[in-house]
Design an enzyme around this catalytic site. Structure first.
Site, PDB file in Angstrom:
ATOM      1  N   GLY A  75       0.808  -1.218   0.000  1.00 39.78           N
ATOM      2  CA  GLY A  75       0.000   0.000   0.000  1.00 39.78           C
ATOM      3  C   GLY A  75       0.841   1.267   0.000  1.00 39.78           C
ATOM      4  N   THR A  76       1.907   1.258   0.776  1.00 45.43           N
ATOM      5  CA  THR A  76       2.756   2.452   0.871  1.00 45.43           C
ATOM      6  C   THR A  76       3.344   2.804  -0.490  1.00 45.43           C
ATOM      7  OG1 THR A  76       3.282   1.905   3.162  1.00 45.43           O
ATOM      8  CG2 THR A  76       4.773   3.431   2.039  1.00 45.43           C
ATOM      9  N   ASN A 153      -8.284   4.124   8.346  1.00 38.70           N
ATOM     10  CA  ASN A 153      -7.732   2.983   9.070  1.00 38.70           C
ATOM     11  C   ASN A 153      -7.922   3.080  10.577  1.00 38.70           C
ATOM     12  OD1 ASN A 153      -5.759   5.048   8.024  1.00 38.70           O
ATOM     13  ND2 ASN A 153      -4.542   4.213   9.702  1.00 38.70           N
ATOM     14  N   GLN A 181      -7.865  -0.152   3.257  1.00 38.81           N
ATOM     15  CA  GLN A 181      -8.741  -0.714   4.302  1.00 38.81           C
ATOM     16  C   GLN A 181     -10.070  -1.226   3.754  1.00 38.81           C
ATOM     17  OE1 GLN A 181      -8.178  -1.418   7.470  1.00 38.81           O
ATOM     18  NE2 GLN A 181      -6.160  -0.500   7.629  1.00 38.81           N
ATOM     19  N   SER A 201      -3.354  -3.220  -0.684  1.00 34.66           N
ATOM     20  CA  SER A 201      -2.317  -3.940   0.040  1.00 34.66           C
ATOM     21  C   SER A 201      -2.819  -5.341   0.372  1.00 34.66           C
ATOM     22  CB  SER A 201      -1.955  -3.200   1.329  1.00 34.66           C
ATOM     23  OG  SER A 201      -1.086  -4.002   2.104  1.00 34.66           O
ATOM     24  N   HIS A 203      -1.714  -7.614   2.672  1.00 35.84           N
ATOM     25  CA  HIS A 203      -1.737  -8.160   4.041  1.00 35.84           C
ATOM     26  C   HIS A 203      -2.914  -7.661   4.875  1.00 35.84           C
ATOM     27  CE1 HIS A 203      -0.018  -4.818   6.610  1.00 35.84           C
ATOM     28  NE2 HIS A 203       0.400  -4.396   5.431  1.00 35.84           N
ATOM     29  N   THR A 239      12.082  -7.565 -10.423  1.00 35.11           N
ATOM     30  CA  THR A 239      11.579  -8.913 -10.671  1.00 35.11           C
ATOM     31  C   THR A 239      10.308  -9.160  -9.866  1.00 35.11           C
ATOM     32  OG1 THR A 239      13.807  -9.693 -11.095  1.00 35.11           O
ATOM     33  CG2 THR A 239      12.164 -11.377 -10.540  1.00 35.11           C
ATOM     34  N   CYS A 327      -0.148   5.094  15.332  1.00 34.15           N
ATOM     35  CA  CYS A 327       0.470   5.620  14.113  1.00 34.15           C
ATOM     36  C   CYS A 327       0.161   7.103  13.963  1.00 34.15           C
ATOM     37  CB  CYS A 327       0.080   4.830  12.879  1.00 34.15           C
ATOM     38  SG  CYS A 327      -1.576   4.183  12.872  1.00 34.15           S
TER      39      CYS A 327
END
Ligand SMILES: *Cc1c(COP(=O)(O)O)cnc(C)c1O
Length: 391
Positions: A75-76, A153, A181, A201, A203, A239, A327
């Protein structure tokens, strides 16, 4: 109080467990099908086919075309690519965003500000909602990008992306949304919502960490931010992370099948938790919007209790939650999101986030509702601000 051996994970906004089916799909791509997706031989073609299958699974979850999906490291990186990649070569111009974005959006904006771009950070209301009419007012002839997140988030507030997308479309300004999210959790359609770029993202979606994707509408003018061998049609060299990509694809396939059912199940647990906490604990307040809210997000403020102490106490009872300030911006102790919805530093610091996942069940919620009031009571017993009665 009796400490528990039970472990309940309630921090799905931070990350999610990899679905065992996702892991199974990935495993062959380490030791057996290890080819480089750029190689022309059979090993390479096998890896390439897997990457393209995954691209189709990602695209079909948001109504995009396969060629509009590009794999990144998460995501970043997707946020950075969207924001820097569409603006940097212009040298100057106005970028409109919101005050409650994830650092992965805030920080590239701050970088561009230092480089001479003008950043407009729109305020939100007490529920975390951007006012679309404020967006309209902020658009001028220098505006080169609008970036507003889909779902927050911390507090789970869902923006009216369709309305924001329409305004951007009418003004012919590229529109990016950080959907990390919301992707795979609630329905998204990039056509109906007029989204030009969207960050994903893996994860946060029961896929592996370190892999993500970005949707870039065909025709959007964008430059890479990573240069090299020209992978992903020159947009993102390096790659391909084939096992990661396969995992993300599988996670999307599963999310598509389960979404309806998961929304219902998770939302029911959320509402029970919100109702139970409000009922059982005096001076407790829900942060964020009541209905325009992610089905899995609960964010509460408990007067007289420090969020971080509460997270530690819950941890001792086997519950993994998150202090909303975890955060936060570096220059203050309080979360920038909670400050933006109007909470004072003390109020923001007394908030915690519980984010539910599809592997949680009713018994988890009841256990939480049993433990919570006792933990709050213990903390308030030793809380100077609570005992001064300033609540
Ligand atoms: C987690 C998150 C990100 C960052 O994604 P990574 O894959 O961890 O880099 C960006 N935006 C939001 C809203 C997030 O929740």
């Amino acid at each position: 109080m009796q400490k528990s051996k039970r472990r309940i994970y309630m921090d799905h906004a931070a990350t999610t467990p990899v679905d065992p089916e996702v892991l199974q799909a990935m495993l062959p791509y380490f030791c057996e099908r290890y080819g480089n997706a750029s190689s022309l031989h059979a090993h390479g073609r096998e890896a390439r086919d897997a990457v393209e299958d995954a691209r189709r699974d990602v695209s079909s979850l948001i109504g995009a075309e396969e060629k509009e999906i590009f794999f990144t490291s998460g995501g970043t990186e997707s946020d950075n690519l969207a924001i820097i990649g569409t603006t940097r070569k212009k040298g100057k111009g106005r970028i409109i965003t919101s005050s409650i974005e994830h650092p992965a959006v805030l920080e590239p904006c701050r970088y561009l500000e230092r480089e001479g771009f003008e950043i407009i950070r729109m305020n939100v209301d007490g529920y975390g909602m951007v006012d679309p009419s404020e967006l309209k007012e902020n658009i001028n002839k220098d505006t080169i990008l609008i970036t507003v997140m889909h779902a927050n988030n911390e507090i789970g507030t869902i923006q009216d992306i369709r309305e924001i997308g329409k305004i951007a479309y009418d003004a012919k300004i590229p529109f990016h949304t950080d959907a990390v999210q919301s992707f795979g959790k609630i329905p998204i359609n990039v056509e109906e919502m007029n989204i030009d770029m969207l960050s994903i993202s893996s994860h946060k979606l029961h896929g592996p960490k370190g892999i993500g994707a970005i949707y870039i509408r065909d025709g959007i003018d964008i430059e890479p931010i990573i240069f090299g061998g020209g992978h992903e049609r020159g947009i993102r060299s390096g790659t391909e992370n084939v096992p990661g990509i396969v995992g993300l694809g599988k996670a999307c396939e599963i999310a598509k099948k389960r979404m309806k059912k998961d929304i219902k199940g998770v939302r029911k647990m959320r509402d029970r938790l919100i109702e139970g906490l409000s009922e059982k604990i005096a001076k407790s307040y829900l942060n964020g919007h009541k209905t325009k809210r992610l089905p899995n997000n609960v964010n509460f403020r408990f007067a007289g209790v420090l969020g971080e102490s509460l997270v530690k106490a819950l941890d001792e009872h086997g519950i993994s939650a998150s202090a909303a300030s975890a955060c936060s911006s570096k220059d203050s102790d309080a979360s920038h999101v909670l400050s933006a919805i109007g909470l004072g530093v003390e109020e923001a610091r007394s908030s915690i986030r519980l984010t539910i996942g599809r592997e949680n069940d009713k018994a988890d919620i009841e256990y939480l509702l049993d433990v919570f009031p006792r933990v709050i009571e213990e903390l308030r017993l030793v809380s100077p601000s609570w005992n001064k009665g300033c609540w």
